[in-house]
Design an enzyme around this catalytic site. Structure first.
Site, PDB file in Angstrom:
ATOM      1  N   HIS A 190       0.848  -1.210   0.000  1.00 56.30           N
ATOM      2  CA  HIS A 190       0.000   0.000   0.000  1.00 56.30           C
ATOM      3  C   HIS A 190       0.872   1.245   0.000  1.00 56.30           C
ATOM      4  O   HIS A 190       2.084   1.161   0.206  1.00 56.30           O
ATOM      5  CB  HIS A 190      -0.919   0.023   1.231  1.00 56.30           C
ATOM      6  CG  HIS A 190      -0.186   0.121   2.546  1.00 56.30           C
ATOM      7  ND1 HIS A 190       0.189  -0.977   3.281  1.00 56.30           N
ATOM      8  CD2 HIS A 190       0.272   1.188   3.242  1.00 56.30           C
ATOM      9  CE1 HIS A 190       0.812  -0.595   4.379  1.00 56.30           C
ATOM     10  NE2 HIS A 190       0.897   0.711   4.388  1.00 56.30           N
ATOM     11  N   HIS A 236      -5.715  -1.986   4.384  1.00 55.71           N
ATOM     12  CA  HIS A 236      -5.712  -0.825   3.502  1.00 55.71           C
ATOM     13  C   HIS A 236      -4.928  -1.157   2.243  1.00 55.71           C
ATOM     14  O   HIS A 236      -3.943  -1.877   2.262  1.00 55.71           O
ATOM     15  CB  HIS A 236      -5.169   0.442   4.163  1.00 55.71           C
ATOM     16  CG  HIS A 236      -3.857   0.299   4.891  1.00 55.71           C
ATOM     17  ND1 HIS A 236      -3.372  -0.878   5.377  1.00 55.71           N
ATOM     18  CD2 HIS A 236      -2.920   1.212   5.204  1.00 55.71           C
ATOM     19  CE1 HIS A 236      -2.209  -0.682   5.958  1.00 55.71           C
ATOM     20  NE2 HIS A 236      -1.905   0.573   5.870  1.00 55.71           N
ATOM     21  N   HIS A 286       4.660   7.200   2.438  1.00 55.49           N
ATOM     22  CA  HIS A 286       5.454   5.977   2.333  1.00 55.49           C
ATOM     23  C   HIS A 286       4.828   4.951   1.383  1.00 55.49           C
ATOM     24  O   HIS A 286       3.634   4.968   1.123  1.00 55.49           O
ATOM     25  CB  HIS A 286       5.712   5.335   3.701  1.00 55.49           C
ATOM     26  CG  HIS A 286       4.509   4.758   4.390  1.00 55.49           C
ATOM     27  ND1 HIS A 286       3.774   5.433   5.339  1.00 55.49           N
ATOM     28  CD2 HIS A 286       3.906   3.543   4.284  1.00 55.49           C
ATOM     29  CE1 HIS A 286       2.798   4.664   5.781  1.00 55.49           C
ATOM     30  NE2 HIS A 286       2.842   3.515   5.156  1.00 55.49           N
ATOM     31  N   HIS A 315       1.336  -0.413  14.980  1.00 56.04           N
ATOM     32  CA  HIS A 315       0.345   0.635  14.737  1.00 56.04           C
ATOM     33  C   HIS A 315      -0.906   0.357  15.563  1.00 56.04           C
ATOM     34  O   HIS A 315      -1.265  -0.801  15.780  1.00 56.04           O
ATOM     35  CB  HIS A 315      -0.103   0.631  13.277  1.00 56.04           C
ATOM     36  CG  HIS A 315       0.904   1.122  12.309  1.00 56.04           C
ATOM     37  ND1 HIS A 315       1.516   2.343  12.409  1.00 56.04           N
ATOM     38  CD2 HIS A 315       1.404   0.557  11.188  1.00 56.04           C
ATOM     39  CE1 HIS A 315       2.339   2.510  11.383  1.00 56.04           C
ATOM     40  NE2 HIS A 315       2.305   1.436  10.639  1.00 56.04           N
ATOM     41  N   TYR A 335       9.716   1.871   9.959  1.00 55.80           N
ATOM     42  CA  TYR A 335       9.828   2.892   8.904  1.00 55.80           C
ATOM     43  C   TYR A 335      11.272   3.312   8.736  1.00 55.80           C
ATOM     44  O   TYR A 335      11.991   3.493   9.719  1.00 55.80           O
ATOM     45  CB  TYR A 335       9.051   4.152   9.287  1.00 55.80           C
ATOM     46  CG  TYR A 335       7.563   4.043   9.188  1.00 55.80           C
ATOM     47  CD1 TYR A 335       6.926   4.045   7.959  1.00 55.80           C
ATOM     48  CD2 TYR A 335       6.782   3.985  10.331  1.00 55.80           C
ATOM     49  CE1 TYR A 335       5.545   3.977   7.873  1.00 55.80           C
ATOM     50  CE2 TYR A 335       5.400   3.923  10.254  1.00 55.80           C
ATOM     51  CZ  TYR A 335       4.791   3.913   9.025  1.00 55.80           C
ATOM     52  OH  TYR A 335       3.431   3.850   8.942  1.00 55.80           O
ATOM     53  N   GLU A 366       8.069   1.503   4.386  1.00 57.82           N
ATOM     54  CA  GLU A 366       7.654   0.720   5.548  1.00 57.82           C
ATOM     55  C   GLU A 366       7.783  -0.741   5.179  1.00 57.82           C
ATOM     56  O   GLU A 366       7.498  -1.123   4.030  1.00 57.82           O
ATOM     57  CB  GLU A 366       6.192   1.031   5.892  1.00 57.82           C
ATOM     58  CG  GLU A 366       5.618   0.146   7.003  1.00 57.82           C
ATOM     59  CD  GLU A 366       4.128   0.378   7.252  1.00 57.82           C
ATOM     60  OE1 GLU A 366       3.366   0.592   6.282  1.00 57.82           O
ATOM     61  OE2 GLU A 366       3.726   0.339   8.427  1.00 57.82           O
TER      62      GLU A 366
END
Ligand SMILES: [Fe+2]
Length: 307
Positions: free
Chosen positions: A153, A199, A214, A246, A255, A265
């Site tokens: 993503h 996501h 990112h 997260h 990251y 990431e």
């Protein structure tokens, strides 16, 4: 996949030096170098990805993202989405088959956040790298670095997150998996999925259009995220934060930056989404915990360092 958008298919990133960038994405992340085209662009993919490439590196004077592409089910879907985008008031640009090596025709549009997106239906499909499709072994033996499995993503910063969410929802059929809402009720972040993933693309509100936060790559386990952290130190790679977890999506993450300053990431785990799931909401006043679940505070870089 309500309207036939399947998955993030590629991202084209600008890098200052193609050889330095290749050393980073190929040797450190462990992406497979696939090809170099006549424009000097480098094509890479994660080893589990069946299509020819998912990352394109283009040498330029400034870092950042040129565009992100989504693969759709077939050409009928592509034609339908093209007319739906046009009817929605979105200008659509046509890019001929072969402009990206091995990729069919693409239609390109700009989201209200200022980012360029593409849809395409066809790309050469050589299959997973290093393993057969018949009686496949668990993994190929000669992977490098972090052994990233796939491009997963992008997180993008820009204005008009609400309008962009509406476009992705109403025209492209994405679902809102998670959101961040401020005390006035404004949605300041939207995590969107066309699939079961937490996501496929996410947007955070920011006054400057078209900014890249990112590109993210999937690893198999938390152990491999820790190993990625070791590799980041071994190679003196610029680190942003982590390993940590997260709150948003609950993925386990680290990251870091490529040599041009683009943030990457690598992560594992994370929640899943079905179309009947209510969106998960994080309160903007708890953004620290939403982004970095353990520290519960944001580092300044996370909000301000963009390319
Ligand atoms: Fe991410």
């Amino acid at each position: 996949m309500k309207k036939g958008v399947m998955r993030p298919g590629h991202v084209q990133l600008r890098v200052l030096d193609i050889e330095e960038a290749l050393a980073h994405y190929r040797d450190l992340l462990g992406l497979i170098e696939v090809e170099r085209d006549d424009q000097g662009r480098a094509y890479l993919k994660g080893w589990t990805e069946v299509d020819k490439f998912s990352v394109v590196l283009r040498q330029a004077d400034e870092p950042g993202m040129d565009f992100m592409g989504f693969k759709v089910l077939n050409n009928t879907v592509l034609e339908k989405l093209e007319s739906d985008l046009t009817a929605y008031g979105c200008a659509v640009e046509h890019i001929a088959a072969g402009e990206l090596s091995g990729c069919g025709r693409r239609i390109r549009f700009e989201a209200p956040t200022g980012h360029r997106f593409e849809l395409y239906a066809e790309k050469e499909q050589p299959g997973k790298w290093g393993v057969s499709n018949v009686n496949p072994e668990a993994w190929p033996m000669d992977l490098k670095g972090m052994k990233a499995t796939r491009f997963d993503h992008c997180l993008l910063y820009g204005p008009n997150v609400e309008d962009t969410y509406a476009l992705f929802r109403d025209v492209l059929g994405f679902d809102l998996a998670e959101q961040v809402v401020d005390p006035e009720g404004n949605r300041v972040a939207a995590f969107l999925t066309a699939s079961m993933k937490a996501h496929d693309v996410a947007f955070i509100d920011c006054p400057e259009p078209g900014k890249f936060h990112h590109a993210s790559f999937y690893l198999e386990t938390w152990e491999s995220v820790l190993r990625a952290a070791d590799l980041i130190s071994m190679t003196n790679t610029s680190i942003d934060i982590g390993p940590t977890r997260h709150g948003l999506t609950h993925g386990q993450t680290i990251y870091f930056f490529d040599p041009s300053g683009n943030r990457n990431e690598v992560f594992c785990g994370g929640d899943y989404h079905y179309p009947d799931h209510e969106p998960v909401t994080w309160k903007a006043e708890d953004l620290g915990k939403a982004i970095f679940y353990h520290d519960r505070v944001l580092n300044e870089r996370f909000l301000s360092v963009l390319t």
